[in-house]
Motif scaffolding. Structure first.
Motif, PDB file in Angstrom:
ATOM      1  N   VAL A 101      -8.846  12.065  -6.125  1.00  0.00           N
ATOM      2  CA  VAL A 101      -7.710  11.898  -5.217  1.00  0.00           C
ATOM      3  C   VAL A 101      -8.152  12.334  -3.825  1.00  0.00           C
ATOM      4  O   VAL A 101      -8.645  13.450  -3.640  1.00  0.00           O
ATOM      5  CB  VAL A 101      -6.500  12.734  -5.688  1.00  0.00           C
ATOM      6  N   THR A 102      -7.996  11.421  -2.836  1.00  0.00           N
ATOM      7  CA  THR A 102      -8.455  11.751  -1.481  1.00  0.00           C
ATOM      8  C   THR A 102      -7.491  12.735  -0.814  1.00  0.00           C
ATOM      9  O   THR A 102      -6.356  12.915  -1.265  1.00  0.00           O
ATOM     10  CB  THR A 102      -8.514  10.490  -0.603  1.00  0.00           C
ATOM     11  N   HIS A 103      -7.954  13.330   0.273  1.00  0.00           N
ATOM     12  CA  HIS A 103      -7.109  14.269   1.019  1.00  0.00           C
ATOM     13  C   HIS A 103      -5.789  13.615   1.434  1.00  0.00           C
ATOM     14  O   HIS A 103      -4.717  14.195   1.259  1.00  0.00           O
ATOM     15  CB  HIS A 103      -7.859  14.769   2.257  1.00  0.00           C
ATOM     16  N   ASP A 104      -5.866  12.388   1.991  1.00  0.00           N
ATOM     17  CA  ASP A 104      -4.641  11.737   2.465  1.00  0.00           C
ATOM     18  C   ASP A 104      -3.659  11.449   1.333  1.00  0.00           C
ATOM     19  O   ASP A 104      -2.449  11.347   1.556  1.00  0.00           O
ATOM     20  CB  ASP A 104      -4.969  10.436   3.200  1.00  0.00           C
ATOM     21  N   HIS A 105      -4.168  11.296   0.130  1.00  0.00           N
ATOM     22  CA  HIS A 105      -3.276  11.048  -1.016  1.00  0.00           C
ATOM     23  C   HIS A 105      -2.899  12.351  -1.720  1.00  0.00           C
ATOM     24  O   HIS A 105      -2.323  12.314  -2.809  1.00  0.00           O
ATOM     25  CB  HIS A 105      -3.939  10.086  -2.003  1.00  0.00           C
TER      26      HIS A 105
ATOM     27  N   GLY B  33       0.809  -1.212   0.000  1.00  0.00           N
ATOM     28  CA  GLY B  33       0.000   0.000   0.000  1.00  0.00           C
ATOM     29  C   GLY B  33       0.838   1.255   0.000  1.00  0.00           C
ATOM     30  O   GLY B  33       2.056   1.210   0.098  1.00  0.00           O
ATOM     31  N   PHE B  34       0.146   2.351  -0.108  1.00  0.00           N
ATOM     32  CA  PHE B  34       0.828   3.636   0.036  1.00  0.00           C
ATOM     33  C   PHE B  34       1.161   3.870   1.505  1.00  0.00           C
ATOM     34  O   PHE B  34       0.476   3.387   2.396  1.00  0.00           O
ATOM     35  CB  PHE B  34      -0.110   4.774  -0.409  1.00  0.00           C
ATOM     36  N   ARG B  35       2.207   4.632   1.741  1.00  0.00           N
ATOM     37  CA  ARG B  35       2.465   5.102   3.101  1.00  0.00           C
ATOM     38  C   ARG B  35       2.220   6.607   3.118  1.00  0.00           C
ATOM     39  O   ARG B  35       2.515   7.294   2.148  1.00  0.00           O
ATOM     40  CB  ARG B  35       3.904   4.791   3.518  1.00  0.00           C
ATOM     41  N   TYR B  36       1.668   7.078   4.209  1.00  0.00           N
ATOM     42  CA  TYR B  36       1.283   8.479   4.286  1.00  0.00           C
ATOM     43  C   TYR B  36       2.493   9.335   4.653  1.00  0.00           C
ATOM     44  O   TYR B  36       3.155   9.075   5.662  1.00  0.00           O
ATOM     45  CB  TYR B  36       0.194   8.651   5.338  1.00  0.00           C
ATOM     46  N   TYR B  37       2.772  10.338   3.848  1.00  0.00           N
ATOM     47  CA  TYR B  37       3.855  11.268   4.157  1.00  0.00           C
ATOM     48  C   TYR B  37       3.293  12.674   4.229  1.00  0.00           C
ATOM     49  O   TYR B  37       2.592  13.113   3.327  1.00  0.00           O
ATOM     50  CB  TYR B  37       4.925  11.251   3.055  1.00  0.00           C
ATOM     51  N   SER B  38       3.606  13.362   5.307  1.00  0.00           N
ATOM     52  CA  SER B  38       3.337  14.795   5.370  1.00  0.00           C
ATOM     53  C   SER B  38       4.438  15.422   6.189  1.00  0.00           C
ATOM     54  O   SER B  38       4.865  14.866   7.193  1.00  0.00           O
ATOM     55  CB  SER B  38       1.980  15.078   6.017  1.00  0.00           C
TER      56      SER B  38
ATOM     57  N   PHE C 249       3.781   3.723  -8.559  1.00  0.00           N
ATOM     58  CA  PHE C 249       4.237   4.834  -7.728  1.00  0.00           C
ATOM     59  C   PHE C 249       5.435   4.323  -6.948  1.00  0.00           C
ATOM     60  O   PHE C 249       5.322   3.413  -6.122  1.00  0.00           O
ATOM     61  CB  PHE C 249       3.119   5.291  -6.779  1.00  0.00           C
ATOM     62  N   GLN C 250       6.596   4.900  -7.204  1.00  0.00           N
ATOM     63  CA  GLN C 250       7.845   4.374  -6.635  1.00  0.00           C
ATOM     64  C   GLN C 250       8.435   5.387  -5.660  1.00  0.00           C
ATOM     65  O   GLN C 250       8.808   6.486  -6.049  1.00  0.00           O
ATOM     66  CB  GLN C 250       8.838   4.093  -7.765  1.00  0.00           C
ATOM     67  N   CYS C 251       8.508   4.978  -4.373  1.00  0.00           N
ATOM     68  CA  CYS C 251       9.097   5.869  -3.365  1.00  0.00           C
ATOM     69  C   CYS C 251      10.604   5.628  -3.317  1.00  0.00           C
ATOM     70  O   CYS C 251      11.072   4.504  -3.460  1.00  0.00           O
ATOM     71  CB  CYS C 251       8.501   5.604  -1.990  1.00  0.00           C
ATOM     72  N   VAL C 252      11.345   6.689  -3.079  1.00  0.00           N
ATOM     73  CA  VAL C 252      12.795   6.572  -3.048  1.00  0.00           C
ATOM     74  C   VAL C 252      13.254   5.704  -1.874  1.00  0.00           C
ATOM     75  O   VAL C 252      14.338   5.120  -1.905  1.00  0.00           O
ATOM     76  CB  VAL C 252      13.457   7.970  -3.007  1.00  0.00           C
ATOM     77  N   THR C 253      12.409   5.566  -0.826  1.00  0.00           N
ATOM     78  CA  THR C 253      12.806   4.719   0.307  1.00  0.00           C
ATOM     79  C   THR C 253      12.575   3.244   0.016  1.00  0.00           C
ATOM     80  O   THR C 253      12.903   2.407   0.840  1.00  0.00           O
ATOM     81  CB  THR C 253      12.040   5.096   1.593  1.00  0.00           C
ATOM     82  N   GLY C 254      11.989   2.909  -1.123  1.00  0.00           N
ATOM     83  CA  GLY C 254      11.962   1.501  -1.525  1.00  0.00           C
ATOM     84  C   GLY C 254      10.588   0.918  -1.773  1.00  0.00           C
ATOM     85  O   GLY C 254      10.465  -0.062  -2.490  1.00  0.00           O
ATOM     86  N   TRP C 255       9.528   1.453  -1.168  1.00  0.00           N
ATOM     87  CA  TRP C 255       8.222   0.831  -1.430  1.00  0.00           C
ATOM     88  C   TRP C 255       7.683   1.294  -2.757  1.00  0.00           C
ATOM     89  O   TRP C 255       7.986   2.381  -3.244  1.00  0.00           O
ATOM     90  CB  TRP C 255       7.227   1.078  -0.296  1.00  0.00           C
ATOM     91  N   ARG C 256       6.876   0.429  -3.374  1.00  0.00           N
ATOM     92  CA  ARG C 256       6.355   0.711  -4.695  1.00  0.00           C
ATOM     93  C   ARG C 256       4.916   0.214  -4.752  1.00  0.00           C
ATOM     94  O   ARG C 256       4.615  -0.884  -4.312  1.00  0.00           O
ATOM     95  CB  ARG C 256       7.194  -0.030  -5.742  1.00  0.00           C
ATOM     96  N   VAL C 257       4.034   1.023  -5.277  1.00  0.00           N
ATOM     97  CA  VAL C 257       2.649   0.584  -5.483  1.00  0.00           C
ATOM     98  C   VAL C 257       2.474   0.387  -6.976  1.00  0.00           C
ATOM     99  O   VAL C 257       2.571   1.334  -7.749  1.00  0.00           O
ATOM    100  CB  VAL C 257       1.635   1.625  -4.954  1.00  0.00           C
TER     101      VAL C 257
END
Lengths: 234, 260
Positions: free
Chosen positions: A174-178, A57-62, A106-114
């Motif tokens: 697109v939801t608020h969290d995304h 899944g996605f991880r939430y970043y803010s 969707f590829q995060c630089v920390t390694g997770w990918r959706v």
């Protein structure tokens, strides 16, 4: 083993620690491929995936403490700076543009990918053409309405057809969290370039590094070619 | 250094150094777990945000986590604890196997448990291993420069899953501590009731030769017991017949931990 050693027992604690170190090293070595399998195996568990690692899944970043929610009815994206006619676009305005659909990871630089997320929105070059980019402009600066986050692209990068002002993700707004109602989606680059809660687009004469770029991440964040990573490009 | 309490008759279980090492490690570990949850669980991340700040706290506490243990090696009592925690005697394996390990017969536990029971020993070993693995994988994640992406993704994988394991084990450790007031008091004040010690850690609390040999091994560990204050009355079975005093502290620490 001497009588004394026998009376003291066996060094189980040390073996546990060494065993864990061995497992840790093995896990680091095979983790990249195991993670893919675990993601697939856990995909059906749905929301519980939010609390299980690598469940795909996605991880939430803010970067701020709280982000004001913007409703689709009143939200606007302002385009300003080195342009012929500065303009702000509501959701209805954006809907009048030709809609671009991208099915990309969707590829995060920390390694997770959706994998295979469906993005729908206005291709950035279409929006830039609508306001008329002035001849001095060389770069684009993006600001988030969270008040802190920023990102940048060169004008050449911003003119790619796979850079979207995204209004839909996986078939829904697109939801608020995304990062909704509008977020950037820069398909060929790592996730931090895809600024959330997009509120401002400013044409500038040079690249001004964004939030994470000031903290050491590459300004040109091509998947597979930057930040010391070699992921398969999205 | 250690203030004697002549009339308390309570057993000294942990010195100030041992307690400080435990408390500082516990604090750092809890901050690491809390910040990890904020970085990692989307509902909590959405609630708190401030990713860069939370990450900075997590990284600093993570790298500081081994420091109290390394500094603690200066303490002789702590080094003795490490030897006790490391060694498993046959009674420890029995303790893990038996369902009635907590049962008390004739006022004492059915197995001659030393200063630490086998569960506490396993917890200590797991925590030590986890700190080292988290340190290594955390280093790769914090300073990813020289590492290829397979190593970085692999480190994230190990760091993520071990986080859940550490969370479970820490919760279990706290659960066991919170449901035994005397154990909690022992870690807070360093002293425990001799009667409690006799019931739960008999071969640590009782002088040599006086422990029923339930485990089929000589219960030599009783020699490490120390009653704080002369003429201790409480806990008849555990009072040292030699009329001990706080003076024996260093002696106690110097002995090999053996069965204790």
């Amino acid at each position: 083993m001497s009588e004394d050693e026998r009376a003291e027992g066996s060094p189980v604690g040390r073996r546990v620690v060494l065993g864990m170190l061995g497992l840790g090293v093995a896990g680091v070595a095979v983790g990249a491929s195991v993670q893919d399998k675990v993601s697939r195996a856990l995909a059906p568990v749905g929301p519980i995936g939010d609390v299980l690692p690598a469940a795909g899944g996605f991880r939430y970043y803010s970067v701020t403490s709280g982000v004001k929610r913007h409703g689709a009815a009143t939200h606007r994206v302002t385009v300003s700076g080195l342009v012929d006619k500065p303009q702000s676009f509501g959701m209805a305005d954006l809907a009048h543009f030709p809609q671009t659909v991208l099915d990309r990871d969707f590829q995060c630089v920390t390694g997770w990918r959706v994998p295979d997320v469906r993005w729908v929105g206005v291709a950035l070059p279409d929006l830039l053409d609508a306001v008329g980019v002035s001849a001095q402009a060389r770069a684009v600066r993006f600001t988030s309405f969270d008040g802190v986050y920023t990102e940048s692209l060169t004008l050449e990068q911003a003119r790619r057809r796979d850079v979207l002002v995204a209004t839909q993700m996986d078939g829904k707004p697109v939801t608020h969290d995304h990062g909704g109602p509008t977020r950037l989606y820069v398909a060929p680059m790592y996730g931090y370039k895809s600024l959330k809660w997009l509120g401002g687009i400013e044409l500038t004469d040079r690249v001004k590094p964004g939030y994470w770029e000031e903290l050491g991440y590459d300004v040109d964040a091509w998947v597979g070619r930057s930040n010391g990573r070699s992921d398969a490009p999205t | 250094m250690r203030r004697p309490e002549p009339s308390s008759g309570r057993l000294v279980r942990f010195t100030r150094a041992e307690r400080s090492i435990h408390q500082v490690t516990a604090l750092l570990m809890l901050v690491c777990l809390l910040t990890a949850a904020l970085l990692y669980l989307p509902p909590l991340s959405a609630l708190v945000g401030r990713r860069e700040m939370v990450r900075t706290v997590h990284v600093w506490c993570g790298f500081a986590l081994p420091a109290p243990i390394v500094l603690g090696l200066l303490s002789r009592a702590f080094r003795a604890d490490l030897r006790r925690l490391n060694r498993f005697v046959p009674a420890d394996w029995q303790w893990l196997r038996r369902g009635d390990r907590r049962a008390v017969r004739d006022g004492r536990g059915v197995l001659p448990v030393g200063k630490f029971n086998a569960g506490q020993k396993l917890n200590a070993a797991f925590t030590a291993g986890a700190i080292l693995v988290m340190l290594g994988t955390g280093e790769i994640m914090t300073f990813p420069g020289p590492w290829g992406d397979r190593w970085r993704t692999g480190s994230t994988f190990v760091h993520d899953w071990l986080f859940l394991a550490v969370l479970a084990v820490t919760a279990g450790h706290l659960w066991e501590a919170l449901r035994d007031r005397e154990a909690l008091t022992g870690m807070l004040t360093g002293r425990v009731d001799p009667g409690w010690a006799a019931r739960h850690h008999a071969s640590w609390a009782v002088p040599a030769g006086r422990t029923p040999d339930a485990g089929g091994r000589p219960a030599a560990g009783g020699a490490n017991a120390q009653v704080d204050g002369a003429g201790a009355q409480a806990g008849e079975a555990t009072a040292d017949p030699r009329g001990t005093s706080g003076e024996r502290g260093p002696d106690f620490a110097k002995r090999p931990p053996g069965m204790s």
